[in-house]
Design an enzyme around this catalytic site. Structure first.
Site, short mmCIF file in Angstrom:
data_model
loop_
_atom_site.label_atom_id
_atom_site.label_comp_id
_atom_site.label_asym_id
_atom_site.label_seq_id
_atom_site.Cartn_x
_atom_site.Cartn_y
_atom_site.Cartn_z
N LYS A 203 0.85 -1.20 0.00
CA LYS A 203 0.00 0.00 0.00
C LYS A 203 0.88 1.25 0.00
CE LYS A 203 -3.80 2.11 2.57
NZ LYS A 203 -4.78 1.96 3.64
N GLU A 209 10.37 -4.66 4.72
CA GLU A 209 10.49 -6.06 4.28
C GLU A 209 10.20 -6.18 2.79
OE1 GLU A 209 8.68 -4.90 6.85
OE2 GLU A 209 8.38 -6.42 8.40
N GLY A 262 -5.06 -2.29 4.76
CA GLY A 262 -4.20 -3.40 4.34
C GLY A 262 -4.85 -4.76 4.57
N ARG A 263 -5.40 -4.98 5.76
CA ARG A 263 -5.94 -6.30 6.10
C ARG A 263 -7.32 -6.54 5.47
NH1 ARG A 263 -5.02 -2.97 10.21
NH2 ARG A 263 -6.74 -2.20 11.50
N GLU A 348 -4.91 -7.13 14.70
CA GLU A 348 -4.47 -5.80 14.28
C GLU A 348 -5.66 -4.83 14.30
OE1 GLU A 348 -2.60 -4.52 10.23
OE2 GLU A 348 -0.92 -5.15 11.46
N HIS A 379 -3.22 -33.57 17.04
CA HIS A 379 -1.94 -34.15 17.47
C HIS A 379 -1.01 -33.04 17.95
CE1 HIS A 379 -3.30 -37.94 15.73
NE2 HIS A 379 -3.86 -37.17 14.82
N LYS A 507 8.79 -0.77 14.31
CA LYS A 507 9.36 -0.40 13.00
C LYS A 507 10.44 0.66 13.16
CE LYS A 507 5.29 -0.57 9.98
NZ LYS A 507 4.42 0.24 9.14
O1 F6P Z 1 1.54 -4.60 9.88
C1 F6P Z 1 1.39 -3.25 9.61
C2 F6P Z 1 0.92 -3.00 8.20
O2 F6P Z 1 0.79 -1.63 8.01
C3 F6P Z 1 -0.36 -3.72 7.84
O3 F6P Z 1 -1.49 -3.07 8.25
C4 F6P Z 1 -0.22 -3.89 6.38
O4 F6P Z 1 -1.08 -4.87 5.93
C5 F6P Z 1 1.24 -4.25 6.27
O5 F6P Z 1 1.88 -3.47 7.24
C6 F6P Z 1 1.88 -4.03 4.93
O6 F6P Z 1 1.85 -2.68 4.54
P1 F6P Z 1 2.08 -2.24 3.05
O7 F6P Z 1 1.02 -2.85 2.21
O8 F6P Z 1 2.02 -0.75 3.05
O9 F6P Z 1 3.44 -2.73 2.62
#
Ligand code: F6P
Length: 538
Positions: A203, A209, A262-263, A348, A379, A507
């Site tokens: 987003k 990452e 995002g979620r 979240e 199990h 972060k």
């Molecule tokens: O975990 C924090 C968060 O902002 C989530 O809400 C989101 O889904 C994820 O990081 C990834 O964010 P982005 O799509 O901006 O890379």
């Protein structure tokens, strides 16, 4: 006392009553229980009769929903008001999956035409990749797609792919989320760069990452094919300019708006990889199923509303009975990622301790969620579920018809899920165990030692969700059911379910620590942190 606080008090009193009786006994005192607590919505069957509430408690819970303004909040939510107050945004994922030509508005601005156009563009692009009209730069059709994203940019697409992927797939999807270099290495291993499309989903297009993994994949493409290989990059982002600056061709950048959390984003262009891997019709089927659940949530009366009832059942356990952990166990291997998806969705969204006005919440919020696919869980953690000191409510999800494979094995799977729910409910009395051991001729002293260990307390609640088939529409409905359940809980707990400030501190500290690991000046830390940095520097 305000109306809502009075409703909470009545819920507490109802739950206190529930402590003094057994769920199984309610089936005798309430002959209509099963009928009253079972409902169908958007192709899903939901059974909440193995929950600790009585039918009278259900009324108390519904009163809480009314007093807590669920219907009014739902209207604001679907009306595109800024329900995400701390970020001044609507949360309008329902607009993404609404039938074409709908009329959703985000804070007054019409969004449906733009959504429809994006859906058409996605379908067109997915079709080009699948038909081989769009190829890699050396003219080979795409056989692999590497989807790079994390959190909401990963869980939903990964789950949808695992749930619906054909056998064998025309285009195999590989997912890279973790910044651990092992995940990218494992995903890229054995792939032919000339046949690989890389889809970077973020987003913000700044997530550490994702950007690290995107650079790794871009370098991998460029090393094999030269810089022209950037033509094999696709981006999905609410920051399209940043994605283009990264090297993604402009016509391969797919946007989405900030009112898509995002979620809650799998329904948007974040689902592009799924549309490519599964076909646009399958992706549209997923959206249609979610839209059917939206319609149900919006129009069904509270007492027959699946997301509302599921939320109230969870609240009865969480708030009434103080159960801070819950499990989700799909008896469907293809849904094994559902617990991960729900961890982000619920924890979240609703892992909050203050209200949008900055006041401490009056009631406990989200339970911790964990789970995995049945029968594997039997199990693993089911020992604790049956005989541990804590009661952990479970959501069972089962699918009547297997997606593939042996019908006899599917029957065994279904027998197990039914049996587990029954075992949790009824348990096994010590007297019963003693009688069995005595019949086997065990000495009395041994029976005294063994019987308590082999007794099952029972009275452990579960919800049961049954799907006839794991098809795109039912999967969409299932995910939307949980989304709206999470929304209802957030309303009653008085929190903003659509922000996530709690992810920020880690972060920013990671950036500082990284500077030090790379040889930058030492910062001020607690002694334990300082020692770890010293050990891992360089
Ligand atoms: O975990 C924090 C968060 O902002 C989530 O809400 C989101 O889904 C994820 O990081 C990834 O964010 P982005 O799509 O901006 O890379």
């Amino acid at each position: 006392m305000s109306g809502i606080e009075a409703a909470w008090s009545r819920l507490d009193a109802a739950a206190a009553g529930a402590r003094d009786r057994r769920i199984a006994g309610l089936f005798e005192t309430e002959p209509q229980r099963l009928a009253h607590l079972s409902l169908s919505a958007a192709g899903l069957d939901l059974d909440l009769s193995k929950q600790p509430w009585s039918l009278a408690d259900l009324e108390v819970s519904l009163e809480l929903a009314r007093a807590g303004g669920v219907e009014e909040a739902r209207a604001r939510f679907f009306g595109g008001e800024a329900v995400n107050a701390s970020e001044g945004r609507a949360a309008l994922h329902m607009a993404l999956r609404a039938p074409k030509g709908s009329d959703f508005k985000s804070q007054g601005e019409a969004v449906s035409p733009e959504v429809d156009a994006m859906r058409a563009r996605m379908a067109n692009f997915a079709g080009s990749v699948r038909s081989g009209k769009l190829t890699g730069i050396s003219g080979k059709p795409f056989r692999s797609l590497v989807h790079i994203g994390i959190g909401g940019s990963d869980f939903g697409p990964r789950l949808v792919w695992e749930a619906l992927r054909p056998l064998p797939p025309q285009i195999e999807l590989h997912f890279v989320a973790n910044v651990d270099p092992a995940e990218a290495a494992l995903a890229l291993e054995g792939l032919d760069p000339a046949e690989t499309l890389v889809v970077v989903v973020s987003k913000t297009f700044t997530t550490q990452e994702t950007m690290t993994n995107a650079v790794t994949a871009r370098d991998w493409l460029r090393k094999a094919l030269g810089t022209k290989a950037d033509a094999q990059l696709v981006a999905v982002s609410a920051a399209p300019d940043v994605a283009h600056a990264f090297g993604v061709p402009e016509d391969q950048v797919f946007g989405f708006r900030d009112w898509v959390g995002g979620r809650y984003s799998v329904w948007s262009s974040v689902g592009l990889s799924c549309a490519i891997g599964l076909g646009a019709e399958v992706f549209e089927g997923l959206l249609a199923g979610a839209a059917a659940m939206d319609d149900h949530f919006l129009t069904a009366p509270l007492k027959a509303n699946a997301p509302v009832l599921l939320a109230l059942a969870h609240i009865f356990n969480r708030n009434g009975l103080g159960r801070s952990v819950r499990a989700v166990v799909p008896y469907a291997q293809r849904l094994h990622l559902l617990p991960n998806f729900l961890q982000q969705l619920e924890m979240e969204s609703n892992g909050k301790r203050v209200t949008p006005q900055g006041q401490p919440v009056a009631h406990a919020t989200a339970a911790a969620v964990f789970g995995d696919a049945g029968t594997n869980v039997q199990h693993a953690f089911f020992q604790l579920m049956h005989q541990g000191t804590d009661v952990v409510p479970v959501d069972f999800i089962a699918v009547r018809e297997a997606s593939e494979g042996d019908r006899a094995a599917q029957r065994i799977l279904l027998a197990n899920v039914i049996a587990q729910a029954e075992a949790l409910l009824v348990g096994r009395t010590e007297a019963d165990v003693r009688a069995e051991l005595a019949a086997k001729g065990l000495p009395a002293a041994e029976i005294d030692t063994l019987a308590p260990q082999r007794t099952f307390p029972g009275d452990r609640p579960s919800a049961f969700i049954l799907l006839d088939r794991l098809d795109p529409a039912r999967l969409g409905a299932l995910l939307a059911l949980y989304e709206h359940k999470t929304f209802v809980e957030g309303v009653l707990w008085g929190i903003n379910s659509f922000d996530q400030w709690g992810v920020e501190l880690g972060k920013s500290l990671a950036s500082r620590v990284l500077g030090e690991l790379e040889g930058g000046p030492a910062g001020l830390h607690d002694p334990s942190t300082t020692a770890l940095i010293a050990k891992l520097r360089g």
